[in-house]
Design an enzyme around this catalytic site. Sequence first.
Site, mmCIF file in Angstrom:
data_model
loop_
_atom_site.group_PDB
_atom_site.id
_atom_site.type_symbol
_atom_site.label_atom_id
_atom_site.label_comp_id
_atom_site.label_asym_id
_atom_site.label_seq_id
_atom_site.Cartn_x
_atom_site.Cartn_y
_atom_site.Cartn_z
ATOM 1 N N ASP A 140 0.835 -1.197 0.000
ATOM 2 C CA ASP A 140 0.000 0.000 0.000
ATOM 3 C C ASP A 140 0.875 1.255 0.000
ATOM 4 O O ASP A 140 1.981 1.237 0.549
ATOM 5 C CB ASP A 140 -0.900 -0.034 1.253
ATOM 6 C CG ASP A 140 -2.093 0.880 1.123
ATOM 7 O OD1 ASP A 140 -2.279 1.507 0.061
ATOM 8 O OD2 ASP A 140 -2.856 0.982 2.107
ATOM 9 N N LEU A 172 11.134 -20.843 -4.611
ATOM 10 C CA LEU A 172 10.124 -20.005 -3.946
ATOM 11 C C LEU A 172 8.878 -20.022 -4.814
ATOM 12 O O LEU A 172 8.976 -20.121 -6.036
ATOM 13 C CB LEU A 172 10.632 -18.548 -3.878
ATOM 14 C CG LEU A 172 9.645 -17.515 -3.304
ATOM 15 C CD1 LEU A 172 9.649 -17.572 -1.770
ATOM 16 C CD2 LEU A 172 9.987 -16.097 -3.741
ATOM 17 N N HIS A 208 2.763 3.295 -8.993
ATOM 18 C CA HIS A 208 2.517 1.879 -9.304
ATOM 19 C C HIS A 208 3.705 1.282 -10.057
ATOM 20 O O HIS A 208 4.083 0.138 -9.828
ATOM 21 C CB HIS A 208 1.243 1.719 -10.144
ATOM 22 C CG HIS A 208 -0.010 2.111 -9.402
ATOM 23 N ND1 HIS A 208 -0.246 1.761 -8.098
ATOM 24 C CD2 HIS A 208 -1.087 2.835 -9.789
ATOM 25 C CE1 HIS A 208 -1.426 2.236 -7.718
ATOM 26 N NE2 HIS A 208 -1.942 2.907 -8.721
#
Length: 228
Positions: A14, A126, A31
């Site tokens: 955020d 991962l 962004h």
Amino acid sequence: MSSSTIKHLAIIMDGNGRWAKERGFKRTKGHEVGAENIRDITTYCAAHESIETATFYAFSTENWKRPKLEVEFLMKLLDKYLKKELETYQKHNIRFQAIGNIDAFSKALQKRIRDTEEITKKNTNLKQILALNYGGRAEITDAVNKLLQSEKKHVTEKDISQLLQTPYEDIDILIRTSGEERISNFLLWQLSYAELYFSKTLWPDFTSEELDNILKQFTQRHRRFGGL
Ligand code: FPP
């Protein structure tokens, strides 16, 4: 105190808009820089000894309410991100998976997502999960609807877990950046026993050093899972 092992880390990224505004940029710049930051944090997680899965909230079911141009920008950015990140996934042996309802995305973007999943499916270092058009309530509701179509008269927690998009993926630690202290409909079921950590740092400024410090603190915490 006993130590805790972190296998699954989840992040609510955020603060991109505020980061951009503080610098006099358009929100979309936030962004763009935020998307770049996912790479750094993902490669840190890939190098970490115990982390197996890192889940990032990239687009929520509520994000459609944003201005059309911002939504379009996010869709294009996601496509660009996946195209570019394929190299990172292969280099660091990372498997990519998406959760959420991607049927709402363009056919080309759906293909990019499915192709990236397919190409990376054998990678083992991962698992990077991007939550895309994802909502925790929608995920649980979908599972319940599937159960209603079965013969079952009684369901268990395990039945519901198995029908979620991330079965048995309990989360050890959730981090939310930017000082907001909310869950925002993220992984509601899987967060049941997660430790929560709220950082004041805006997502584009969040570094692997800060993450490293948070994880060190976490391993000192004693997780009792309701026991003593
Ligand atoms: C919140 O910032 C961020 C999101 C909408 C989700 C995270 C998106 C990214 C990191 C970029 C795109 C991701 C990919 C994978 C391409 P905000 O806009 O809510 O910030 P604000 O609260 O400061 O306005």
